[in-house]
Design a protein around this motif. Structure first.
Motif, PDB file in Angstrom:
ATOM      1  N   ASN A 119      32.561  47.241  54.510  1.00  0.00           N
ATOM      2  CA  ASN A 119      31.388  47.598  53.717  1.00  0.00           C
ATOM      3  C   ASN A 119      31.787  48.453  52.519  1.00  0.00           C
ATOM      4  O   ASN A 119      32.570  49.411  52.652  1.00  0.00           O
ATOM      5  CB  ASN A 119      30.363  48.345  54.575  1.00  0.00           C
ATOM      6  N   ASN A 120      31.229  48.131  51.382  1.00  0.00           N
ATOM      7  CA  ASN A 120      31.549  48.831  50.141  1.00  0.00           C
ATOM      8  C   ASN A 120      30.330  49.630  49.672  1.00  0.00           C
ATOM      9  O   ASN A 120      29.236  49.071  49.522  1.00  0.00           O
ATOM     10  CB  ASN A 120      31.947  47.825  49.055  1.00  0.00           C
ATOM     11  N   PRO A 121      30.470  50.948  49.454  1.00  0.00           N
ATOM     12  CA  PRO A 121      29.344  51.729  48.919  1.00  0.00           C
ATOM     13  C   PRO A 121      29.136  51.372  47.448  1.00  0.00           C
ATOM     14  O   PRO A 121      30.061  51.502  46.638  1.00  0.00           O
ATOM     15  CB  PRO A 121      29.804  53.174  49.105  1.00  0.00           C
ATOM     16  N   VAL A 289      42.670  47.843  52.328  1.00  0.00           N
ATOM     17  CA  VAL A 289      43.175  49.018  51.622  1.00  0.00           C
ATOM     18  C   VAL A 289      41.966  49.826  51.156  1.00  0.00           C
ATOM     19  O   VAL A 289      41.001  49.268  50.616  1.00  0.00           O
ATOM     20  CB  VAL A 289      44.040  48.607  50.413  1.00  0.00           C
ATOM     21  N   THR A 290      41.974  51.140  51.362  1.00  0.00           N
ATOM     22  CA  THR A 290      40.811  51.971  51.026  1.00  0.00           C
ATOM     23  C   THR A 290      41.162  53.051  50.003  1.00  0.00           C
ATOM     24  O   THR A 290      42.334  53.369  49.784  1.00  0.00           O
ATOM     25  CB  THR A 290      40.230  52.633  52.285  1.00  0.00           C
ATOM     26  N   GLU A 291      40.124  53.601  49.411  1.00  0.00           N
ATOM     27  CA  GLU A 291      40.260  54.694  48.458  1.00  0.00           C
ATOM     28  C   GLU A 291      39.021  55.577  48.555  1.00  0.00           C
ATOM     29  O   GLU A 291      37.990  55.166  49.113  1.00  0.00           O
ATOM     30  CB  GLU A 291      40.402  54.152  47.040  1.00  0.00           C
ATOM     31  N   PRO A 333      36.531  50.243  50.252  1.00  0.00           N
ATOM     32  CA  PRO A 333      37.641  49.297  50.157  1.00  0.00           C
ATOM     33  C   PRO A 333      38.031  49.069  48.698  1.00  0.00           C
ATOM     34  O   PRO A 333      37.175  49.077  47.806  1.00  0.00           O
ATOM     35  CB  PRO A 333      37.069  48.021  50.786  1.00  0.00           C
ATOM     36  N   VAL A 334      39.328  48.870  48.461  1.00  0.00           N
ATOM     37  CA  VAL A 334      39.797  48.512  47.121  1.00  0.00           C
ATOM     38  C   VAL A 334      39.517  47.025  46.918  1.00  0.00           C
ATOM     39  O   VAL A 334      39.875  46.191  47.757  1.00  0.00           O
ATOM     40  CB  VAL A 334      41.304  48.800  46.977  1.00  0.00           C
TER      41      VAL A 334
END
Length: 382
Positions: A119-121, A289-291, A333-334
């Motif tokens: 899930n992407n904010p 991959v997350t940031e 997520p990137v």
């Protein structure tokens, strides 16, 4: 707009079975993380071999019912005969531990791949605001007089009773208002951009020795209490609760000490099963991959102190804070140019054992202490 993503899983060498074979550890195919099929993808292998959580839960259901039913029956049967609810609890603990021990000794290990959404904010849409009152209990002391009886002794050896009036101090408490907490929570829109799977090792029988013993104590004590209540109503007998004042505290302590030793030994045996049946696997699988993503700012939490002690209410504008603003940062997520998550391989070694002989002995000692105390109560009441 939601983007459907097809995650390409890497090719790896595969295990021949997801169930631990009954053979020597040196020949155990389940412990290996690769096999002889280099041209099959991990996605194909998961599809062919995975055990879903629902399938695993169905297998566990019969074991749960057996342990609960067995502990409950043991409690009802032992209820009034073996010291009422206390004795029933002990019998239930023994029955539950025994059945859980057998379940764990016989049960196998399954590898389960669990699904996770990526899930992407996307946007900070605002915040929710709420307040809560806080305070403290303030003591108030007062004095009062009380007549106290004493026993005196005559010269001929007889006794007599006399009374004195003594002054004592009592205390009562009243609640005093101190203020309000003002809290803000961000509201964020999320968008699913993909999914991935993670491997887990799951015991076929979730009800092990400790869970069985815990269920047994609860179900046994409840069953014994029911039997006691029925017996008291029909036969006019006394219940455990009415006899508690006659119990020896020292005896209960000794029972707890003995139960601690026995429980530690039983826990050690349960831990030994865990270590002997332990399955270790190494898997490499894709993860996103997350940031850290900055979303915006919202008012900061703050505390309203009403120093006068009077409650004037949480009068405040919910759109501001005396402490200013605080940044909202979420793990995201990137994404690549197409809006799909960037994946990377993660290698993880996992094992099936839930506890060791040492930690098992500690858990068993705690359960044994409770069962030993109940056993002492039951013995004193028989």
């Amino acid at each position: 707009m939601k983007i459907n993503q097809k995650v390409i899983l890497p090719d790896i060498k595969l295990p021949e079975s997801i169930k631990k074979p009954e053979e020597k550890a040196s020949e155990d195919k389940f412990i290996q993380s690769s096999g002889e099929t280099p041209h099959r993808s991990l996605k194909e292998w998961i599809s062919d071999n995975k055990t879903s959580e629902s399938e695993s839960n169905k297998k566990n259901l019969s074991g749960k019912k057996l342990a609960i039913a067995g502990a409950g029956v043991a409690g009802v049967i032992a209820g009034y005969v073996f010291g009422g609810a206390a004795g029933a609890g002990v019998m239930g603990a023994v029955a539950g531990y025994s059945m859980g021990y057998m379940n764990e000794a016989k049960g196998g290990i399954n590898e389960v791949w669990k699904d996770h959404d990526i899930n992407n904010p996307t946007k900070l849409t605002g915040w929710s605001y709420h307040t809560s009152e806080f305070g403290h209990q303030e003591p108030h002391y007062y004095t009062y007089t009380e007549q106290v009886s004493h026993t005196g002794h005559n010269s001929d050896g007889t006794t007599y009773t006399y009374y004195t009036t003594e002054q004592k101090t009592g205390v009562y408490y009243t609640y005093k208002h101190d203020g309000y907490y003002h809290n803000y929570n961000p509201q964020i829109d999320w968008q699913k951009v993909g999914d991935f799977k993670t491997p887990h090792l799951v015991n076929e029988n979730l009800i092990g020795p400790f869970a069985g013993a815990g269920i047994g104590i609860a179900a046994g004590a409840a069953g014994g209490g029911i039997v006691e209540g029925i017996s008291s109503a029909l036969l006019g007998t006394t219940t455990t609760l009415s006899k508690l004042g006659t119990l020896s505290g020292g005896g209960v302590g000794i029972g707890a000490a003995v139960g601690t030793v026995i429980g530690a030994a039983a826990g050690y045996m349960a831990g030994k099963i865990q270590e002997n049946k332990n399955v270790v696997i190494t898997r490499t699988y894709p993860v996103p991959v997350t940031e850290e993503k900055y979303m915006g700012e919202i008012p900061s939490d703050w505390t309203q102190y009403d120093w006068t002690g009077f409650d004037f209410g949480p009068h405040h504008s919910p759109d501001s804070s005396p402490n200013g603003k605080t940044s909202v940062v979420k793990t995201a997520p990137v994404l690549n140019e197409e809006g799909k998550p960037v994946m990377t391989d993660k290698t993880e070694t996992i094992e099936s054992k839930k506890y060791t002989k040492v930690s098992g002995a500690a858990i068993g000692a705690a359960i044994g202490a409770a069962a030993g105390a109940l056993a002492s109560v039951a013995i004193q009441l028989i």
